[in-house]
Structure formats: C-alpha cells, structure tokens
Design a protein around this motif. Structure first.
Motif, mmCIF file in Angstrom:
data_model
loop_
_atom_site.group_PDB
_atom_site.id
_atom_site.type_symbol
_atom_site.label_atom_id
_atom_site.label_comp_id
_atom_site.label_asym_id
_atom_site.label_seq_id
_atom_site.Cartn_x
_atom_site.Cartn_y
_atom_site.Cartn_z
ATOM 1 N N TYR A 123 -5.608 -2.113 -7.917
ATOM 2 C CA TYR A 123 -6.713 -1.599 -7.111
ATOM 3 C C TYR A 123 -6.396 -0.212 -6.558
ATOM 4 C CZ TYR A 123 -9.943 -1.094 -3.174
ATOM 5 O OH TYR A 123 -10.872 -0.623 -2.286
ATOM 6 N N ILE A 124 -5.176 -0.027 -6.037
ATOM 7 C CA ILE A 124 -4.810 1.245 -5.422
ATOM 8 C C ILE A 124 -4.468 2.301 -6.470
ATOM 9 C CG2 ILE A 124 -3.132 2.381 -3.897
ATOM 10 C CD1 ILE A 124 -2.876 -0.273 -2.408
ATOM 11 N N CYS A 153 2.535 1.627 -3.419
ATOM 12 C CA CYS A 153 1.602 2.124 -4.433
ATOM 13 C C CYS A 153 1.341 3.620 -4.271
ATOM 14 C CB CYS A 153 0.298 1.347 -4.366
ATOM 15 S SG CYS A 153 0.419 -0.360 -4.944
ATOM 16 N N ASN A 203 -3.369 -5.634 -5.173
ATOM 17 C CA ASN A 203 -3.126 -4.330 -4.557
ATOM 18 C C ASN A 203 -2.755 -3.245 -5.555
ATOM 19 O OD1 ASN A 203 -3.653 -5.231 -1.959
ATOM 20 N ND2 ASN A 203 -1.542 -5.879 -1.621
ATOM 21 N N THR A 207 0.834 -1.203 0.000
ATOM 22 C CA THR A 207 0.000 0.000 0.000
ATOM 23 C C THR A 207 0.868 1.252 0.000
ATOM 24 O OG1 THR A 207 -1.733 -1.170 1.222
ATOM 25 C CG2 THR A 207 -1.819 1.242 1.224
#
Length: 297
Positions: free
Chosen positions: A236-237, A122, A233, A119
């Motif tokens: 999506y992010i 990203c 991830n 996360t």
C-alpha cells in the motif's frame, strides 16, 4: 458447594473482561462481516440489498483475486525461506560458543528493525529504491555495476520482489529471537555428547538443533504464512498495488474495493476469503502442534 460456586464465580469474573473484549472487537465484527458478504451496499447506503452468493461467484471471475493470491503465495514462500530458514540459521550461529561474547549485541542489532514502525520502514525503503538518488542504485554504480541499476518499484518484473524484501529485512530478527529461545532450552548435554562422538557443527545443527526446535519451526512457519496472506502496509505504501496490479495482494484489493470503489459487500467477501485462508493455516499449526505433544507424551 458454596465455596465451589464462589470459586467458579471468581474465575468467571477474571475471564469475563477478556470474553467481552473478544466479543465486541472480534466475534461480533466477524459475524457482521459474514452477513455483509451476502449483501450489496456502499458506505452511504441506508439499506443493504441481499444478493446471496453473487459476491462469492464474483470471486471466481475476478482476475485481480488470482493475481493477488499468486502474489500472496509468492510472499509466503519467500518469507518461509528467508525469515524461517535464515532465521533458524542466524539463531544457531548467535547461540554458538564462538559468538557467545558478542551475541547480546548482535541480537539487539538484528531485533531493532522489528520495533520500527512499518510505515517508517516503507518510507525508508522508498528512498533506498529511488531510481535517481536511491542508495541501492548509488551503491551499484559505486561498485561499477551500473547495468544492474533498476527502477525497482516501477518495473513489473522487480516490484513485487522489492516489496517482499522490506518485510524480510524487518521480520527476520523477530523470528530469529523465537528460535534463540527454543535453542536455549535444548539440554547442553546433547551437544557435549555429540561433540565427544566427533560430530561437527553442521551435524550438530541438523541432528540436534533442527529436531529439537521443530515445534518452534512450525509455529514460526505458520505465523509467517498467515502474515504473508494478511500483508497490507508494504504494497500500500510503496506501490499502491502497481505498476498495474503486479504488487496487488488480497488485503490491498479488499481495501481498494471497499474504500476506493465503494463496494463494501464485495470487500466483505474478500475479507471472508482472507479469513478462511488464515483460519485453515492456523488450524494446521494447531493440529500439528497438538499431535507433536501427544507423541512426546
């Protein structure tokens, strides 16, 4: 007999917690997902409608599935070339005598991205790719390459490659560490004999290093491919699957189908597709490794 029975009970007592955890968190959810893939329901439904193979037939008419498979396949190919290919070269360079003194520091530098949360990575790359104030476009402008500046995540031509680049930056160091472990197990006598025979570094790499790490090569290749087909991830992010569906992957399509469109039955079917693909790839790795061991024995 009593002693043997006691020994078996002790062995079972050690194994039982692991079996219980696998049963609760792996096998039971997998069994339930298989059942759900033949049903149609939403999160709020009390009862579920049995639809048989209707969800599986829908897979063949879902255009997003084919786009997602193409993106996952592209993800896998690039990941093999960079993570496995470059990771092997990087490991061989770090284990070379010329880099022996600085190798520990370099290994730490290359491995650090692996321990950073995806996360966070990203969000970092979201800033790097920013078309107005991003580091990438600013760097290109600084070099006088303004024509190469781009809306990296907003263009269908570059969005998927920009997303894939995030994984390569984070994971290459991890794959390189695996290869380093394999290279360190190679007898030094092989390199010394080849050097005496006049073999240069490139020949030693291709004729000694590569054959000796072939088991690790297949392991890392399958791990990388399986990771590419379960990636979630990054798209999506960074993009949410956009622009359009240009960065859509199977796991993200499954998530949006289940939790955005509230079609849990079809989302379970997509999950089964992911499971079948990863299971087949894992089986290839298992049988390849087993065959290699049998040949050596």
């Amino acid at each position: 007999m009593k002693r043997e029975r006691k020994r078996n009970l002790q062995a079972f007592a050690f194994v039982f917690p692991g079996i219980l955890i696998l049963g609760i968190f792996v096998y039971y959810p997998l069994f339930k997902n298989i059942v759900y893939s033949f049903q149609s329901f939403t999160l709020s439904d009390i009862t579920k409608e049995w639809v048989g193979l209707a969800n599986y037939r829908q897979l063949f008419h879902d255009k997003i599935i084919f786009v997602s498979l193409k993106n996952n396949f592209l993800y896998a190919v690039i990941s093999i070339l960079i993570q496995v290919g470059f990771g092997l070269i990087l490991a061989a360079v770090l284990e070379d005598v010329a880099f022996r003194k600085v190798a520990p520091a370099l290994r730490s530098i290359y491995f650090i991205p692996t321990v950073i949360s995806m996360t966070v990575v990203c969000l970092l790359f979201d800033f790097i790719y920013n078309p107005q104030m991003g580091l990438l476009n600013s760097f290109l402008n600084l070099l006088g390459l303004d024509q190469l500046a781009h809306i990296w995540l907003g263009s269908k031509k570059t969005a998927m490659y920009a997303v894939i680049a995030v994984s390569q930056w984070q994971s290459t160091g991890y794959v390189a560490m695996l290869f380093i472990v394999a290279i360190q197990k190679i007898p030094t006598e092989l390199y010394e004999s080849a050097e005496v025979d006049g073999a240069g570094k490139f020949k030693r790499f291709f004729y000694i290093t590569v054959p000796q790490v072939r088991q690790m090569f297949f392991v890392t290749m399958i791990l990388t491919v399986v990771g590419a087909f379960t990636v979630f991830n990054e798209p999506y992010i960074l993009t949410g699957g956009g622009p359009g569906t240009s960065t859509m992957v199977l796991s993200l399509h499954m998530y949006q189908t289940g939790f955005v469109k509230n079609n849990m039955g079809y989302a379970s079917t997509i999950a089964m597709l992911i499971f079948v693909i990863t299971a087949v790839l894992s089986s290839v790795q298992f049988f390849t490794y087993g065959t290699d061991k049998e040949e050596r024995t």
